[in-house]
Design a protein around this motif. Structure first.
Motif, PDB file in Angstrom:
ATOM      1  N   GLU A  92     -19.417  18.001 -20.738  1.00  0.00           N
ATOM      2  CA  GLU A  92     -20.583  18.635 -21.363  1.00  0.00           C
ATOM      3  C   GLU A  92     -21.886  18.102 -20.766  1.00  0.00           C
ATOM      4  O   GLU A  92     -22.800  18.873 -20.456  1.00  0.00           O
ATOM      5  CB  GLU A  92     -20.563  18.383 -22.875  1.00  0.00           C
ATOM      6  CG  GLU A  92     -21.751  19.004 -23.598  1.00  0.00           C
ATOM      7  CD  GLU A  92     -21.731  18.739 -25.093  1.00  0.00           C
ATOM      8  OE1 GLU A  92     -22.656  19.236 -25.788  1.00  0.00           O
ATOM      9  OE2 GLU A  92     -20.820  18.040 -25.567  1.00  0.00           O
ATOM     10  N   GLU A  93     -21.958  16.797 -20.583  1.00  0.00           N
ATOM     11  CA  GLU A  93     -23.166  16.189 -20.020  1.00  0.00           C
ATOM     12  C   GLU A  93     -23.393  16.636 -18.584  1.00  0.00           C
ATOM     13  O   GLU A  93     -24.514  16.970 -18.185  1.00  0.00           O
ATOM     14  CB  GLU A  93     -23.062  14.662 -20.093  1.00  0.00           C
ATOM     15  CG  GLU A  93     -24.297  13.924 -19.600  1.00  0.00           C
ATOM     16  CD  GLU A  93     -24.170  12.423 -19.755  1.00  0.00           C
ATOM     17  OE1 GLU A  93     -24.304  11.710 -18.738  1.00  0.00           O
ATOM     18  OE2 GLU A  93     -23.922  11.966 -20.890  1.00  0.00           O
ATOM     19  N   GLU A  94     -22.321  16.664 -17.788  1.00  0.00           N
ATOM     20  CA  GLU A  94     -22.436  17.089 -16.393  1.00  0.00           C
ATOM     21  C   GLU A  94     -22.822  18.560 -16.294  1.00  0.00           C
ATOM     22  O   GLU A  94     -23.606  18.959 -15.430  1.00  0.00           O
ATOM     23  CB  GLU A  94     -21.113  16.845 -15.662  1.00  0.00           C
ATOM     24  CG  GLU A  94     -20.782  15.372 -15.457  1.00  0.00           C
ATOM     25  CD  GLU A  94     -19.356  15.162 -14.986  1.00  0.00           C
ATOM     26  OE1 GLU A  94     -19.062  14.086 -14.445  1.00  0.00           O
ATOM     27  OE2 GLU A  94     -18.517  16.089 -15.165  1.00  0.00           O
ATOM     28  N   TYR A  95     -22.280  19.371 -17.195  1.00  0.00           N
ATOM     29  CA  TYR A  95     -22.580  20.802 -17.197  1.00  0.00           C
ATOM     30  C   TYR A  95     -24.049  21.050 -17.537  1.00  0.00           C
ATOM     31  O   TYR A  95     -24.717  21.876 -16.888  1.00  0.00           O
ATOM     32  CB  TYR A  95     -21.666  21.512 -18.192  1.00  0.00           C
ATOM     33  CG  TYR A  95     -21.837  23.008 -18.253  1.00  0.00           C
ATOM     34  CD1 TYR A  95     -22.047  23.767 -17.103  1.00  0.00           C
ATOM     35  CD2 TYR A  95     -21.766  23.686 -19.474  1.00  0.00           C
ATOM     36  CE1 TYR A  95     -22.188  25.145 -17.158  1.00  0.00           C
ATOM     37  CE2 TYR A  95     -21.911  25.060 -19.539  1.00  0.00           C
ATOM     38  CZ  TYR A  95     -22.125  25.777 -18.381  1.00  0.00           C
ATOM     39  OH  TYR A  95     -22.270  27.137 -18.442  1.00  0.00           O
ATOM     40  N   LEU A  96     -24.574  20.341 -18.533  1.00  0.00           N
ATOM     41  CA  LEU A  96     -25.985  20.476 -18.891  1.00  0.00           C
ATOM     42  C   LEU A  96     -26.878  20.070 -17.724  1.00  0.00           C
ATOM     43  O   LEU A  96     -27.901  20.716 -17.448  1.00  0.00           O
ATOM     44  CB  LEU A  96     -26.294  19.618 -20.121  1.00  0.00           C
ATOM     45  CG  LEU A  96     -25.720  20.117 -21.456  1.00  0.00           C
ATOM     46  CD1 LEU A  96     -25.934  19.080 -22.545  1.00  0.00           C
ATOM     47  CD2 LEU A  96     -26.345  21.444 -21.858  1.00  0.00           C
ATOM     48  N   GLU A  97     -26.475  19.009 -17.022  1.00  0.00           N
ATOM     49  CA  GLU A  97     -27.254  18.547 -15.871  1.00  0.00           C
ATOM     50  C   GLU A  97     -27.230  19.581 -14.751  1.00  0.00           C
ATOM     51  O   GLU A  97     -28.260  19.851 -14.116  1.00  0.00           O
ATOM     52  CB  GLU A  97     -26.699  17.213 -15.380  1.00  0.00           C
ATOM     53  CG  GLU A  97     -27.505  16.599 -14.239  1.00  0.00           C
ATOM     54  CD  GLU A  97     -26.988  15.230 -13.836  1.00  0.00           C
ATOM     55  OE1 GLU A  97     -27.188  14.858 -12.672  1.00  0.00           O
ATOM     56  OE2 GLU A  97     -26.388  14.543 -14.682  1.00  0.00           O
ATOM     57  N   GLN A  99     -26.762  22.826 -15.080  1.00  0.00           N
ATOM     58  CA  GLN A  99     -27.557  23.974 -15.511  1.00  0.00           C
ATOM     59  C   GLN A  99     -29.043  23.712 -15.266  1.00  0.00           C
ATOM     60  O   GLN A  99     -29.776  24.601 -14.821  1.00  0.00           O
ATOM     61  CB  GLN A  99     -27.312  24.259 -16.994  1.00  0.00           C
ATOM     62  CG  GLN A  99     -25.968  24.909 -17.293  1.00  0.00           C
ATOM     63  CD  GLN A  99     -25.756  25.112 -18.780  1.00  0.00           C
ATOM     64  OE1 GLN A  99     -25.803  24.171 -19.563  1.00  0.00           O
ATOM     65  NE2 GLN A  99     -25.549  26.347 -19.183  1.00  0.00           N
ATOM     66  N   SER A 100     -29.481  22.495 -15.568  1.00  0.00           N
ATOM     67  CA  SER A 100     -30.875  22.122 -15.350  1.00  0.00           C
ATOM     68  C   SER A 100     -31.224  22.182 -13.867  1.00  0.00           C
ATOM     69  O   SER A 100     -32.283  22.697 -13.479  1.00  0.00           O
ATOM     70  CB  SER A 100     -31.139  20.714 -15.897  1.00  0.00           C
ATOM     71  OG  SER A 100     -32.480  20.321 -15.664  1.00  0.00           O
ATOM     72  N   THR A 166     -31.997  11.649 -21.025  1.00  0.00           N
ATOM     73  CA  THR A 166     -32.538  12.875 -21.587  1.00  0.00           C
ATOM     74  C   THR A 166     -34.058  12.874 -21.535  1.00  0.00           C
ATOM     75  O   THR A 166     -34.700  11.824 -21.437  1.00  0.00           O
ATOM     76  CB  THR A 166     -32.082  13.033 -23.049  1.00  0.00           C
ATOM     77  OG1 THR A 166     -32.498  11.871 -23.795  1.00  0.00           O
ATOM     78  CG2 THR A 166     -30.573  13.167 -23.131  1.00  0.00           C
ATOM     79  N   SER A 190     -39.120  16.470 -17.638  1.00  0.00           N
ATOM     80  CA  SER A 190     -38.650  17.583 -16.818  1.00  0.00           C
ATOM     81  C   SER A 190     -39.636  17.826 -15.683  1.00  0.00           C
ATOM     82  O   SER A 190     -40.848  17.897 -15.912  1.00  0.00           O
ATOM     83  CB  SER A 190     -38.516  18.846 -17.677  1.00  0.00           C
ATOM     84  OG  SER A 190     -38.049  19.924 -16.905  1.00  0.00           O
ATOM     85  N   GLU A 332     -17.783  28.346 -19.081  1.00  0.00           N
ATOM     86  CA  GLU A 332     -17.900  27.325 -20.128  1.00  0.00           C
ATOM     87  C   GLU A 332     -16.679  27.359 -21.045  1.00  0.00           C
ATOM     88  O   GLU A 332     -16.163  28.431 -21.385  1.00  0.00           O
ATOM     89  CB  GLU A 332     -19.176  27.564 -20.942  1.00  0.00           C
ATOM     90  CG  GLU A 332     -19.409  26.504 -22.015  1.00  0.00           C
ATOM     91  CD  GLU A 332     -20.725  26.707 -22.766  1.00  0.00           C
ATOM     92  OE1 GLU A 332     -20.877  26.113 -23.850  1.00  0.00           O
ATOM     93  OE2 GLU A 332     -21.586  27.454 -22.262  1.00  0.00           O
ATOM     94  N   LYS A 336     -17.627  22.713 -24.690  1.00  0.00           N
ATOM     95  CA  LYS A 336     -18.952  22.653 -24.063  1.00  0.00           C
ATOM     96  C   LYS A 336     -18.914  22.139 -22.629  1.00  0.00           C
ATOM     97  O   LYS A 336     -19.949  22.005 -21.989  1.00  0.00           O
ATOM     98  CB  LYS A 336     -19.937  21.810 -24.888  1.00  0.00           C
ATOM     99  CG  LYS A 336     -20.099  22.269 -26.323  1.00  0.00           C
ATOM    100  CD  LYS A 336     -20.595  23.702 -26.387  1.00  0.00           C
ATOM    101  CE  LYS A 336     -20.787  24.139 -27.835  1.00  0.00           C
ATOM    102  NZ  LYS A 336     -21.221  25.561 -27.934  1.00  0.00           N
TER     103      LYS A 336
END
Length: 388
Positions: A92-97, A99-100, A166, A190, A332, A336
């Motif tokens: 989940e953490e890697e996926y969010l990263e 996506q960013s 984060t 960001s 996905e 997540k």
């Protein structure tokens, strides 16, 4: 003269045909059933082996088991077993990263980091308008401590991971310059990634450098293209050296204003069906074009170069490209996390797929210590020659 057959013979022929059809259908059904049985048995053996391993580990492992990490590890191992260098499972953490990163946004301090020969972390590059630039840090500075933990004691990879966090979270780092250590506290934020830059090489030639294809790349690209053409560019160089690719939709949006109307590139999937990847409308840029490439030009960047050569008459200058002509799809999961899976090969409508082969430049410049500057000079020469 018509030949007639008896009703009995006709019925016999029908019976024989039905029997043959039944036998063939039964044969192929049995083949399919046997295959399914083999598949089920094979899957059963895999799951039984995993269950046996799980029982053994839970009974004998000395440490504590993190169930979330264990589940992620199992899924990562499955995808790793495909032996495909482009497929991967993301937590989940890697996926969010990821996506960013695809959005063209990075959360952090705006640093590019390398391992110093001392074992500490060396700052290799600093992004504009980043927290560390504002604090006066420079390339070549050495990071020795992260949140009070010595980089040598923690290890380089673990220390790099500790730099992540984060948006809005704080991090304390100790930076060494000229033998003197200084402590800093930063707030992660960001930062927009700039993937497109451009300049006029001379009075007639403009050069646009693209470092990756993110979701914000097309806007940056169009703005740069309009600026250079407004400044009098009569020929354009597109520098995609060291560009590892990115999002195909962004690639398509960058090619659209350059190429004539029609289907430019397609993808072919496992079941044999094809889909249009790049389509250009009737608006096109009627200027001589040159594309700078090297061995690190890969994936979407290669498709960019191949499309400009096939449909825009561009010359490729530099080294043979990497050779990645396969496309990944990200899906996905309920947990997540996500799987990035190779699902198709792609190519332009006028060339074969370059996967595992690469693109051979029209003007080859050998890979030497001075090659980067030599390639640029050769591209400028090619652009000027095209104007004559």
């Amino acid at each position: 003269m018509n030949k007639k057959i008896s009703l009995g013979l006709a019925l016999s022929l029908i019976a024989i045909a039905s029997a043959v059809t039944f036998i063939l259908t039964s044969f192929f059904s049995l083949q399919s059933f046997n295959k399914k049985v083999v598949d089920v048995n094979e899957k059963g053996r895999k799951y039984n082996s995993l269950q046996t391993l799980d029982s053994y580990v839970r009974e004998h492992y000395l440490g504590d088991i993190n169930e979330g990490d264990l589940s992620d590890g199992i899924l990562k191992g499955y995808i790793s077993g495909l032996d495909d260098q482009y497929s991967k499972y993301l937590t989940e953490e890697e996926y969010l990263e990821e996506q960013s990163e695809d959005e063209g946004q990075l959360v952090g301090l705006g640093l590019t980091l390398d391992e110093d020969e001392s074992g500490y972390i060396r700052i290799a590059d600093i992004m504009d308008d980043s927290p560390v630039e504002e604090a006066g840090l420079r390339t070549g500075d050495i990071i020795t401590l992260i949140d009070g933990v010595d980089v040598l004691a923690a290890g380089f990879d673990e220390s790099i991971e500790a730099m992540r966090g984060t948006e809005g979270s704080e991090i304390n780092i100790t930076v060494r310059r000229g033998g003197i250590d200084k402590d800093y506290t930063f707030t992660r934020r960001s930062i927009e990634v700039i993937t497109v830059s451009g300049e006029m090489v001379n009075e007639f030639v403009g050069c646009i450098t693209i470092t990756g294809f993110k979701k914000n790349t097309p806007q940056q690209f169009v703005e740069t293209l309009e600026r250079l053409t407004s400044n009098g560019a009569k020929a354009l160089i597109f520098d995609v050296r060291d560009n590892g690719g990115g999002i195909v939709e962004s690639l398509s949006d960058c090619l659209d204003p350059l190429l004539p109307e029609g289907v430019i590139a397609t993808a072919e999937y496992k079941d044999g069906h094809s889909e249009t990847l790049v389509y250009s409308d009737e608006a096109a840029l009627d200027l001589p074009m040159v594309v700078l490439v090297n061995g690190k030009t890969a994936s979407a960047a290669e498709l960019f170069a191949a499309s400009l050569r096939d449909f825009g008459g561009a010359q490729l200058v530099g080294e043979k490209t990497f050779g990645k002509g396969v496309m990944q799809q990200t899906t996905e999961f309920d947990n997540k996390g996500a799987v990035v899976l190779t699902v198709a090969k792609y190519k332009t409508e006028r060339s074969e797929c370059y996967d595992g082969v690469g693109l051979t430049p029209d003007i080859s410049v050998e890979n030497t210590d001075e090659a980067y500057d030599d390639q640029y000079a050769a591209a400028v020469d090619a652009a000027m020659a095209a104007l004559q």
